[in-house]
Design a protein around this motif. Structure first.
Motif, PDB file in Angstrom:
ATOM      1  N   LYS A  26       0.858  -1.202   0.000  1.00  6.51           N
ATOM      2  CA  LYS A  26       0.000   0.000   0.000  1.00  6.51           C
ATOM      3  C   LYS A  26       0.885   1.240   0.000  1.00  6.51           C
ATOM      4  CE  LYS A  26      -2.412  -1.054   3.689  1.00  6.51           C
ATOM      5  NZ  LYS A  26      -3.327  -0.955   4.830  1.00  6.51           N
ATOM      6  N   THR A  37      -1.863   6.159   2.766  1.00  4.06           N
ATOM      7  CA  THR A  37      -2.275   5.517   4.025  1.00  4.06           C
ATOM      8  C   THR A  37      -2.236   6.526   5.163  1.00  4.06           C
ATOM      9  OG1 THR A  37      -1.399   3.415   3.230  1.00  4.06           O
ATOM     10  CG2 THR A  37      -1.754   3.607   5.603  1.00  4.06           C
ATOM     11  N   PRO A  41      -7.721   2.591   6.485  1.00  2.00           N
ATOM     12  CA  PRO A  41      -7.004   3.284   7.567  1.00  2.00           C
ATOM     13  C   PRO A  41      -7.766   4.493   8.123  1.00  2.00           C
ATOM     14  CG  PRO A  41      -5.565   2.928   5.673  1.00  2.00           C
ATOM     15  CD  PRO A  41      -6.945   2.559   5.240  1.00  2.00           C
TER      16      PRO A  41
END
Ligand code: TZP
Ligand code: MG
Length: 205
Positions: free
Chosen positions: A15, A20, A190
């Motif tokens: 990712k 994130t 997230p």
């Protein structure tokens, strides 16, 4: 700062780091530590500069793990050191006035010693044992956290094994902030993970 995100390259599993972190900030993270254990110095600095650009519009400070030189090079907001990193006195001497300094404490002696330092926080490490970092001594637990709260003159961050189901107990034991890796970095969403931690913290109001 209530929810403090610490990054972990290994747990990102492909990712994007910046996306994130930005998602987590949208969910309520208000401090970020860039923790790079594998990357080269050059990569560390480049990531720090880019992450700083991501965080500045949100007014979220960027802390660099272990490395004062990287923090200076990237004009980050501060440094987090552990007990095997650069000693406090040197960090203090090298960093400009106003930069944040955080220190991990892993024993009662270290907590008392930290009272002699001009720190922005101490981090109880680990509050609960965790697979994310295994080279730690003992877990503080909630009783340990309460003890630190009763003797330390610094703001208290708890780190290690913190999840939505135990976050309220950490704040109730006297922590000012929770530092989290896997509960946010390993989450599918997230932003939602950060929001859930904040909602369950009991500290929204
Ligand atoms: N220091 C003490 S525990 C820990 C660090 C960096 C890891 C925390 O990770 P997680 O996934 O939130 O338990
Ligand atoms: Mg360290």
């Amino acid at each position: 700062m209530r929810i403090y995100l610490v990054t972990d390259e290994g747990l990102l599993l492909g990712k994007d780091l910046y996306r994130t972190v930005e998602a987590a900030v949208k969910g309520g993270v208000s401090m970020v530590q860039l923790r790079e254990k594998e990357s080269s110095t050059r990569e560390f600095i480049e990531r720090a500069i880019r992450l700083k650009e991501v965080l500045t519009p949100y007014g979220v400070p960027l802390i660099i793990n272990d490395r004062v030189d990287v923090a200076l090079a990237a004009n980050a907001d501060g440094v987090h050191v552990g007990q095997s990193d650069m000693p406090y006195e040197m960090v203090k001497r090298l960093l400009p006035e106003g930069k944040i300094i955080g220190l991990s404490v892993e024993s009662p002696e270290q907590v008392l010693e930290a009272n002699d330092y001009d720190l922005d926080y101490v981090a109880a490490s680990p509050v609960f044992s965790t697979t994310t970092k295994t080279n730690t001594i003992v877990e503080w637990g909630l009783d340990g956290l309460r003890w630190i709260r009763s003797v330390s003159r610094h703001p208290l961050v708890a780190i290690g094994g913190i999840r939505p189901d135990n976050v309220a107990s950490i704040f109730q034991a006297g922590a000012d902030s929770v530092a989290v890796i896997s509960a946010i970095v390993s989450a599918d969403d997230p932003e939602r993970a950060a929001r859930e931690l904040l909602e369950k913290s009991g500290k929204l109001h």
